[in-house]
Design an enzyme around this catalytic site. Structure first.
Site, PDB file in Angstrom:
ATOM      1  CG  PHE A   1      -1.756  -1.121   1.489  1.00  0.00           C
ATOM      2  CD1 PHE A   1      -3.046  -1.155   0.994  1.00  0.00           C
ATOM      3  CD2 PHE A   1      -1.305  -2.212   2.231  1.00  0.00           C
ATOM      4  CE1 PHE A   1      -3.872  -2.249   1.219  1.00  0.00           C
ATOM      5  CE2 PHE A   1      -2.120  -3.307   2.469  1.00  0.00           C
ATOM      6  CZ  PHE A   1      -3.409  -3.328   1.958  1.00  0.00           C
ATOM      7  CG  ASP A   2       1.106   5.861  -1.700  1.00  0.00           C
ATOM      8  OD1 ASP A   2       2.218   6.056  -1.169  1.00  0.00           O
ATOM      9  OD2 ASP A   2       0.392   6.781  -2.140  1.00  0.00           O
TER      10      ASP A   2
END
Length: 300
Positions: free
Chosen positions: A162-163
């Site tokens: 995930f960013d």
């Protein structure tokens, strides 16, 4: 959110994300709905090839086997097909032995409106507008992009990446970066280091993954999570303290200071990566399944 599935992790996926429907979709675009329907019915016994999300779905459903058959993961199908044209999809699901039994065929209308009714934690689609609608209704959602050279993870562990800002966290800090620059962003993160950030659209999904991981001994979980962010020190501290305040575990955290994420995602062995910026998604999508999250200031 519906409670009909109890404490299950519930993921909805479109038929075009699960299977390769490019040929039939092209017929729909060029010749219309009637030709598309006829093509699907004529080929309903032809098994579809796996799509971008297929390896991830396989690994998700195997988690139930790891739990001795207890169903803690539910994958369901949301499709713009009618039930008639969708028979080919279900035939392919049966062929590959995927334990997917629930579906909503919306007959050409957007199926996103059933996401909340099913109590989904995540919605994956190739239709950007459906994804935006789901996000606007408070459900984690991403537009799956076609990979140039997709590759399945090297082991049975399902690895999510995930960013941070505008995905796991709100875009409040990113707004400062966009409007005032890096120095103002860094100063804000230093002064706010002990103030947890607000949650972004994928916070609830990460929390649900964390709950599923807790079903296994720490070193035996079939799921790993990673934060892959352009942040670097000193902006890292607020991230760490935010996750601590949420009581959510992230297995790996990569603070890259603006470096390209692709090589690191390959080294991690990500099955799927979620980011709000299309530029990052385009780069990562050359190597792994990537979901664009059209949320926050970068997508205004």
């Amino acid at each position: 959110m519906s409670s009909g599935f109890g404490k299950k992790l519930v993921i909805a996926i479109s038929s075009r994300a699960l299977f390769d429907l490019d040929d039939s979709h092209q017929i729909y675009q060029e010749q219309g709905l009637e030709a598309y329907a006829r093509y699907q019915i004529d080929h309903e016994d032809d098994i579809l090839s796996p799509g971008e999300a297929f390896p991830m779905v396989q690994k998700l459903l195997r988690i139930n086997e790891r739990l001795g058959g207890e169903s803690r993961v539910e994958v369901l199908l949301l499709s713009r097909n009618s039930a008639d044209t969708g028979l080919r999809v279900f035939n392919s699901i049966e062929h590959y032995g995927l334990d997917i039994t629930r579906a909503a065929f919306s007959g050409g209308e957007s199926p996103y409106r059933y996401v909340s009714a099913f109590g989904c934690h995540l919605f994956l689609s190739t239709d950007a507008q459906d994804v935006r609608s789901a996000l606007e209704n408070g459900v984690a959602a991403a537009t799956l992009m076609s990979s140039s050279s997709p590759q399945e993870g090297s082991d049975s562990t399902l690895k999510f990446a995930f960013d941070g800002d505008a995905v796991l966290f709100s875009d409040e800090s990113e707004q400062i970066y966009k409007s005032q620059g890096l120095d103002a962003f860094t100063e804000n993160e230093k002064s706010s280091a002990r103030e947890p950030m607000s949650g972004g659209p994928f916070k609830a999904f990460l929390s649900a993954l964390h709950g599923l991981q807790a079903e296994f001994p720490p070193l035996e979980s079939p799921i790993r999570t990673a934060l892959v962010t352009a942040r670097s020190a000193p902006a890292h501290e607020r991230v760490i303290r935010t996750l601590r305040a949420w009581n959510i575990r992230i297995d790996e955290s990569l603070f890259l200071g603006g470096l390209d994420k692709s090589a690191f995602l390959r080294a991690y062995g990500a099955d799927v990566f979620f980011d709000d910026q299309e530029l990052h998604c385009d780069s990562a999508g050359q190597h792994i399944a990537t979901g664009h999250v059209p949320h926050g200031v970068a997508n205004s």
